[in-house]
Design an enzyme around this catalytic site. Structure first.
Site, PDB file in Angstrom:
ATOM      1  N   THR A 195       0.870  -6.854  -3.709  1.00 52.83           N
ATOM      2  CA  THR A 195       0.539  -8.269  -3.649  1.00 52.83           C
ATOM      3  C   THR A 195       1.786  -9.107  -3.758  1.00 52.83           C
ATOM      4  O   THR A 195       2.641  -8.850  -4.589  1.00 52.83           O
ATOM      5  CB  THR A 195      -0.432  -8.659  -4.774  1.00 52.83           C
ATOM      6  OG1 THR A 195      -1.713  -8.125  -4.479  1.00 52.83           O
ATOM      7  CG2 THR A 195      -0.564 -10.176  -4.875  1.00 52.83           C
ATOM      8  N   GLU A 282       8.976  -0.623  -3.113  1.00 58.32           N
ATOM      9  CA  GLU A 282       8.858   0.640  -3.848  1.00 58.32           C
ATOM     10  C   GLU A 282       9.757   1.728  -3.293  1.00 58.32           C
ATOM     11  O   GLU A 282       9.738   2.020  -2.101  1.00 58.32           O
ATOM     12  CB  GLU A 282       7.420   1.110  -3.831  1.00 58.32           C
ATOM     13  CG  GLU A 282       6.597   0.316  -4.783  1.00 58.32           C
ATOM     14  CD  GLU A 282       5.153   0.653  -4.649  1.00 58.32           C
ATOM     15  OE1 GLU A 282       4.485   0.707  -5.682  1.00 58.32           O
ATOM     16  OE2 GLU A 282       4.711   0.859  -3.516  1.00 58.32           O
TER      17      GLU A 282
END
Lengths: 410, 410
Positions: A195, A282
């Protein structure tokens, strides 16, 4: 679980000045996380206007649905943001949870409920324990202060590895105005969702319609130009609040010459936050800038650039520090945009690898592979004689991404 | 480098009968690989018709450009396929290389050059040493035989871990006809490209226009329903050859009742090959079937299903054997198709995890996680009351995928 700070994170959180008409506080409501703040409250002066853009997901979170409705009014007095639970796909309970947060905040701030904005980020499909938020808000209200930027930036993080803030000053008609922003990014550890939340506050005095078009323009050049893994969240949100505390000449419209410096400054803050989100992608080991020129239009160039940015083959090749331009060419081709293959050119770093639709003769990959060993990778693509160009930013695809997203439970 | 056979590979290569009017041979031309066959030659009887579909990439390989041109004639007498070099983005040299292959094959087979089809798979942007192919073709010509299916299937592999073949018999108007197919799939080890090549041969007697529409229909339901990592190749190609050696009533058109059994049999072979390609997806540990129903149209359902199939978050969650339905919901949302969130339902295996837009109350994930420990994962999605449905097949995203695509050089 805690992740090690991204190797592409900035050294420190930036120095952020107070913005007149905005007070902040952060605290712990234990929605999901323990031992850390997970709730932020922002209170705005009367007359604060708001503009925003929201996720294009057809499965938007309950807070997104609420904010989309009330933003039509153009007025904002408060913002409540929690981390740990995204309040998505919770049916009537999801709407009731939003209502509970709004009611509690509106009562504390003594403002209309339809001027309280709400954002949530975290796990999907689990009922949000809004009563914990409502119970914690009075504590935050008691500690509202103008200098709570970093605390707020930290409270809204999910699996980000660093807090994201940006601050600048500019002028409107000779008067100084401030622009401060915080964001959280694409942490996607199971069962959290990717998000992107970004909140920007300025003390400029801008009618809501003008602010809205400024926000949309900044979004086009900032958040719509980044991607980590192509996964759009149910909760993505960018809100910009203008408290109107600064004294300056009133612009007639968004294109007013009065706002030229402000437009650039707002874009600088938005782009800074957007790039910080990519730098916290990530498992990122490389920050990749992809520029496309010669397309039929800027939007066509953006589609081509994102096709390359989202190609798992390109992202893994760069993670492997491999000058695999063939994968870049294939990703350009699959974008299904009008290009002139006979003019196709690809550069990595400062070196041209392909020109006029073919590999450069006797290409020496040594300097290119040197460039690929760095943290910041630069790819330039020419697809024809057209006027369209775009630059996007993304991260590479590494083992750590798999670790974070697949192996967490194991 | 050699990879271990995919855990989802079939036990053995299927038994494939000769197809009248088709002779095959395989051999080693050392285009790039050594110690293995890398060249296949197929020769077809006079009167053989052909239909085909090609990559939608805007950067098609030189063989694709050639085949697209000559397929308009509808006649085929030969097919030359090499592995190790894709002959893509090689400028004039690329076209000259195709011409050299075509000239050599046409001279050997004593047929028109514009009835010689060519396919290449392997590295991009490196000149194809076509002279090695031309020099090797006479050896293959000398060994042309009706029973060379497995040898041909092995010669066209790049980084696939097993040879892919499929065979069936059916009838047209009571007469038996055979359908045999071979394919190579999504091996993408640097610096190779993901390429899907599929060649199907039948002894049916079918006018080219009828064959073309049968091929397009089979492609829609087979190869357009699979994805490994969303990366479209520059060289993807499906060619179907009909040698006309079987004696059967002549169908008037592709929709003829005479062809109902044949249509199903052709689709069976195409789907079998397509699924074998997914089962050889790089680093695959799970074969995933995703079915979408209730969409506004079949194409809309296909787009939603592929959005889920291509989501890195979904693919990593399944690799991690994690019932992360929130990621499935998010991937549905980002497909940007018309859905009814209040009717959204998601099932994993035989268990419903979400219904009417919310998680099933007191969901017990235990049996679902058991299902996810298996090799074959089944996801069913309902997005509304619409008539549209589609089923797609994909692989999960694992460390091995990164190993293959990023770490090869290290």
């Amino acid at each position: 679980m805690s992740l090690k700070r991204s190797p592409l994170a900035p050294e420190v959180f930036p120095t952020m000045q107070p913005v007149a008409g905005c007070n902040l506080a952060a605290g712990a409501s234990a929605v999901r996380y323990t031992g850390r703040d997970d709730l932020a409250l922002l209170a705005f002066a009367e007359g604060t206007t708001v503009g925003g853009v929201f996720t294009r997901s057809r499965v938007p979170g309950h807070p997104v649905t609420w904010c989309r409705r009330i933003i039509k009014g153009g007025q904002a007095r408060g913002l409540v943001v929690n981390s740990g639970n995204a309040n998505v796909l919770n049916g009537q309970h999801g709407d009731a949870a939003v209502r509970m947060e709004v009611t509690a905040a509106a009562r504390l701030l003594e403002v209309p409920q339809d001027q309280i904005f709400v954002a949530s980020t975290g796990v999907i499909g689990e009922p949000l324990p809004a009563e914990r938020i409502a119970k914690t808000l009075p504590d935050l209200y008691a500690y509202l202060a103008p200098d709570g930027w970093q605390a707020a930036a930290e409270a809204i993080l999910t699996t980000d590895t660093f807090a994201k803030g940006s601050f600048t000053t500019t002028t409107i008609g000779g008067s100084e105005v401030k622009i401060a922003g915080i964001a959280k990014g694409s942490g996607m550890i199971q069962p959290d969702m990717a998000t992107m939340l970004a909140f920007i506050v300025t003390d400029a005095a801008l009618p809501a319609p003008i602010l809205q078009s400024l926000v949309e323009a900044a979004n086009e050049e900032a958040f719509r130009k980044i991607t980590v893994d192509s996964d759009t969240s149910t909760s993505d949100m960018l809100l910009v609040f203008a408290t109107g505390q600064a004294v300056h000449p009133a612009p007639m419209d968004a294109d007013s010459g009065l706002l030229s410096a402000f437009r650039h400054a707002l874009l600088d803050v938005a782009r800074d936050l957007a790039q910080q989100i990519v730098r916290d992608g990530e498992g990122i080991s490389k920050f990749i800038q992809i520029s496309v020129e010669g397309a039929v239009s800027d939007e066509s160039a953006r589609i081509i650039a994102l096709s390359v940015a989202n190609s798992p083959l390109v992202k893994t090749a760069i993670a492997g520090e491999d000058a695999n331009w063939g994968r870049i060419a294939a990703a350009i081709g699959k974008a299904d945009q009008q290009i002139d293959v006979s003019r196709l050119g690809i550069g990595i770093g400062n070196w041209i690898v392909a020109q006029n639709g073919a590999r450069v003769p006797n290409l020496d990959e040594t300097p290119i592979n040197e460039h690929l060993k760095g943290r910041e990778i630069d790819i330039v693509i020419s697809v024809g004689p057209g006027p369209g160009s775009a630059t996007v930013w993304t991260s590479d695809l590494t083992h750590e991404y798999i670790n974070i997203n697949a192996d967490y439970r194991s």
